[in-house]
Design a protein around this motif. Structure first.
Motif, mmCIF file in Angstrom:
data_model
loop_
_atom_site.group_PDB
_atom_site.id
_atom_site.type_symbol
_atom_site.label_atom_id
_atom_site.label_comp_id
_atom_site.label_asym_id
_atom_site.label_seq_id
_atom_site.Cartn_x
_atom_site.Cartn_y
_atom_site.Cartn_z
ATOM 1 N N GLY A 183 20.342 51.207 20.462
ATOM 2 C CA GLY A 183 20.205 49.825 20.840
ATOM 3 C C GLY A 183 20.027 49.764 22.563
ATOM 4 N N ILE A 250 14.330 42.528 19.397
ATOM 5 C CA ILE A 250 15.156 41.557 18.888
ATOM 6 C C ILE A 250 14.997 40.201 19.211
ATOM 7 C CG2 ILE A 250 17.572 41.286 18.148
ATOM 8 C CD1 ILE A 250 16.336 43.797 17.178
ATOM 9 N N LEU A 255 19.054 40.757 15.139
ATOM 10 C CA LEU A 255 19.307 42.019 14.475
ATOM 11 C C LEU A 255 18.913 41.881 12.842
ATOM 12 C CD1 LEU A 255 22.231 43.330 16.296
ATOM 13 C CD2 LEU A 255 20.034 44.320 16.443
ATOM 14 N N VAL A 259 15.021 44.061 12.485
ATOM 15 C CA VAL A 259 15.131 45.578 12.310
ATOM 16 C C VAL A 259 14.306 45.638 11.217
ATOM 17 C CG1 VAL A 259 16.739 47.223 12.010
ATOM 18 C CG2 VAL A 259 17.049 45.803 13.920
ATOM 19 N N ASN A 301 20.288 37.904 19.900
ATOM 20 C CA ASN A 301 20.099 39.230 20.110
ATOM 21 C C ASN A 301 21.731 40.003 20.020
ATOM 22 O OD1 ASN A 301 20.952 39.898 22.971
ATOM 23 N ND2 ASN A 301 19.014 38.660 23.154
ATOM 24 N N VAL A 307 15.351 47.609 19.673
ATOM 25 C CA VAL A 307 16.214 48.828 18.824
ATOM 26 C C VAL A 307 14.949 49.843 18.751
ATOM 27 C CG1 VAL A 307 16.625 49.284 16.397
ATOM 28 C CG2 VAL A 307 17.954 47.289 17.640
#
Length: 345
Positions: A183, A250, A255, A259, A301, A307
């Motif tokens: 991250g 993000i 997330l 992702v 975020n 990420v």
């Protein structure tokens, strides 16, 4: 004979538009590189691809986005010189998720009543964002739209194009079980979740934007207007030394929603919530305990703006390089088999 009316009487000031161009033209030109052809005032922006002819199969990538209701904060504070950075960031950070190098950017500014100095501040921010992203601002449109917006309101939209050799595209297809999730810290809320932010701070709590934040050397408005971080230079540096298997920007959905977009269908992300140091604004929001935790992670975020998924064997080296580039990087989880999307623990 009936009285003659003019365009300016209907709310559109062409002279103010011309004044705006004069105020911004040198700043716009400062973003140009040798690939930009022509100058301001053309009907279209021109950009040569000659320097990319060495690519085996060049692929153009495009992205468009806005700043959302963060603009309401800027308008309430009468501070307009940073939202242009946000506009560029929202577009170019999407491009780099597939390995593209941003080439050029175009903006659209819609206003109720054109104020050349306010427009100048906005465009200066856009130019600054383009410089951070190493791309050229090759064109734009400013539309004065009386009746569509109030006199103090405006909206922004941006469009960017990047390039990548097809064989170097980052697709996520090689992500496997055990890969490390890295991250990269955000600078704050960035440009998503501001409807919830305004509901929380302004409506529910009744806080003013000039409220000093206890324990922090800034006001609430300063915290909320912190520009979105642009990750272009970082990703280009990392791509030069490492294989980056997947990258997720993000944004809206946090997330939890972003992702999974870059993972194979049979892979999930296991993310440890306390494995990074979040920006101050998230400490404030979490401390208020007015939003359910899962809602926080699908709205904001939460301190991680980008990420990156890499092989676990190189994770420490990637983190070291990212930190050396001036970013804050953390190992926040790993890839596991399954279709759960993101599992927070």
């Amino acid at each position: 004979m009936s009285e003659k009316i003019s365009y300016s009487q209907s709310g559109v000031n062409i002279d103010e538009g011309n004044k705006t161009v004069e105020l911004i033209k040198e700043k716009v030109r400062s973003t140009y590189n040798s690939n930009v052809l022509g100058d301001l005032g053309s009907f279209s922006g021109l950009y040569s691809l000659k320097s990319f002819m060495g690519m085996k199969e060049p692929v153009l990538l495009s992205s468009t986005d806005g700043v959302g209701t963060k603009l309401k904060i800027a308008q309430l504070m009468d501070k307009h010189d940073t939202v242009g950075i946000d506009l560029v960031a929202m577009c170019v950070n999407d491009l780099i998720c597939q390995g593209a190098m941003p080439l050029f950017f175009l903006d659209y500014i819609a206003v109720g009543k054109l104020d050349s100095e306010k427009a100048r501040d906005i465009v200066f921010g856009i130019a600054e964002g383009c410089k951070q992203a190493e791309c050229a601002l090759v064109g734009g449109e400013t539309a004065e739209m009386p009746g569509m917006y109030s006199e103090d309101e405006y909206d922004l939209a941006g469009f960017s194009v990047g390039i990548c050799d097809k064989e170097k595209l980052i697709t996520g297809e090689n992500v496997k079980e055990g890969d490390a999730i890295i991250g990269i810290a955000s600078s704050g809320v960035h440009s998503n979740g501001y409807s919830l932010v305004r509901k929380l701070f302004l409506d529910k709590l009744g806080w003013s934007l000039d409220r000093p934040m206890e324990g922090y050397d800034c006001t609430l408005g300063d915290m909320l207007l912190t520009p979105t971080k642009i990750y272009v230079k970082l990703v280009r540096e990392l791509m030069a030394d490492f294989e980056l298997k997947a990258i997720a920007h993000i944004t809206g959905g946090g997330l939890l929603e972003n992702v999974p977009r870059v993972l194979p269908n049979d892979m999930s992300a296991s993310i440890k919530k306390d494995s990074w140091e979040a920006a101050d604004i998230f400490s404030v929001i979490k401390g208020l305990d007015m939003v359910e935790e899962r809602e926080l992670y699908r709205s904001f975020n939460m301190g991680i703006g980008l990420v990156i998924v890499v092989d676990k064997e190189i994770a420490d080296n990637v983190i070291e390089k990212a930190n050396a580039c001036g970013e804050k990087a953390y190992k926040i989880g790993e890839i596991s088999k399954g279709d759960e999307g993101v599992v927070l623990w």
